[in-house]
Design an enzyme around this catalytic site. Structure first.
Site: not given
Length: 413
Positions: A162, A100
């Site tokens: 994350e 991400d």
């Protein structure tokens, strides 16, 4: 739009034609650039699904004869991916990275952030530095891993979310925790310019809700002013911060060498002539390895329970203070003498190690799965999260060199 309104399966944009752009000067770097161009084209901002990118990676691995395992989130919109190259019955090493990226909203980009652009030795695009560049290098090195052959395995662990609290890696590690044999170590490829990072602070973010009672301000003593009690608790947190700065434990490898409580936001009240019955604030703890962040939160909560709530409840029995840990990042504190540190230095060609201010998933590998970890990867953290994010192509080449050395190391039984 709310996160739920965002598109969940964005299509990848086509990779730029190799003939239309300058490349890195060698075939492996060129391959990493091509893969990074594709990875950037997936809009994996944390509010979106990362599954299209995972689909692509899984297909790439399958083309090379590597089976992958997905660990889905509860809604099936996000996925971690784990794959093993080499023998699974001997201990090896984990190559870890998140898929991400942070949002681009409101940032003044010079070009489409999800279309890679190369200029003057830099590759621009959201995630180029943090941290799709590392993922691209790992995938570009896959043929070399297979050709080695490996006597020790390399495990690929790609996570989701994350950037919003290291969410995905937790479910990934719950599965990895029972792996036998346990991996010898983990390399988390966050941007360090290939420096070997052995530590970062733990973090806890806590939401505090103060429940008071309301009244006309002319009758203030008959009510419980939520802002007043929030302010007293905030003052206590500030006093704790001052004590850490003055006499707390020290770790000289950090730029701020002590633990730091900090209040970031506060909201409460409607108008000045109404006693506020509600106030909410957020505080965080960033703790060095010598301090327990949960113990610090517990002490702050104890002050609220013992010093503030009795006063509040003497006026109104239903008044009180609620604590909620919103996010928690586990700290990393790998001993300098650990084997994984010595190996990382040798592979990176470095003699020194350091600690950093930002958090990573590395602490979770250590705390949840007992896997010694270091952070080492291409790019500079100074370029992360900003408009026109970039990674130097030379950094990709350096990362590929690190991986090549690791592959050579894993050829030895």
């Amino acid at each position: 739009m709310d996160a739920a309104d965002q598109p969940t399966r964005p299509d990848a944009r086509p990779a730029a034609s190799p003939a239309a752009r300058p490349l890195g000067g060698d075939r492996l770097t060129d391959r990493a650039i091509e893969i990074l161009t594709t990875l950037i084209s997936f809009d994996t901002v944390s509010r979106n699904s990362n599954v299209p990118l995972i689909d692509w990676v899984e297909g790439y691995l399958a083309e090379h004869g590597i089976a992958a395992h997905r660990v889905l989130d509860e809604g099936g919109r996000k996925a971690n991916l784990v794959a093993t190259v080499g023998p699974a019955d001997v201990p090896g090493y984990v190559l870890s990275g998140h898929t991400d990226v942070v949002p681009v909203d409101g940032q003044p980009w010079s070009s489409d952030p999800f279309t890679a652009r190369i200029s003057e030795g830099r590759l621009y695009g959201r995630g180029a530095c943090d941290m799709k560049g590392f993922l691209a290098c790992v995938l570009a090195s896959l043929p070399a891993m297979q050709a080695a052959p490996l006597a020790r395995p390399l495990h690929l662990a790609f996570s989701h979310d994350e950037e919003v609290g290291c969410v995905g890696v937790r479910s990934l590690l719950r599965e990895m925790a029972d792996w036998q044999p346990r991996p010898l170590g983990c390399f988390v490829g966050e941007p360090t310019e290939q420096a070997v990072v052995i530590g970062h602070k733990a973090k806890r973010t806590v939401r505090v809700t103060v429940r008071g009672t309301t009244a006309h301000s002319s009758l203030a003593p008959t009510a419980v002013n939520a802002i007043t009690y929030a302010a007293r608790l905030i003052t206590h947190i500030a006093d704790r911060a001052a004590a850490f700065a003055r006499e707390g434990a020290r770790d000289p490898l950090y730029d701020i060498p002590f633990s730091t409580p900090h209040v970031g936001t506060m909201h409460g009240g409607e108008v000045v002539n109404i006693v506020p019955d509600h106030c909410e604030f957020l505080f965080e703890i960033r703790a060095i390895g010598a301090d327990d962040p949960d113990a610090i939160v517990t002490e702050i909560e104890a002050y609220a329970r013992e010093a503030l709530e009795p006063e509040m409840q003497a006026v109104a029995a239903n008044a009180g203070i609620d604590f909620e840990v919103v996010t928690g990042i586990e700290g990393l504190d790998t001993p300098p003498e650990a084997e994984i540190v010595a190996l990382a230095k040798r592979l990176a060609g470095r003699n020194a190690h350091s600690k950093v201010a930002y958090g990573t998933e590395a602490g979770f590998f250590t705390s949840m799965a007992g896997i010694p970890s270091v952070v080492v990867g291409p790019g500079s953290i100074a370029q992360a999260h900003r408009a026109d994010e970039w990674v130097a192509i030379s950094e990709l080449t350096g990362c590929l060199g690190f991986l090549d050395a690791l592959i050579a190391h894993c050829q030895k039984a």
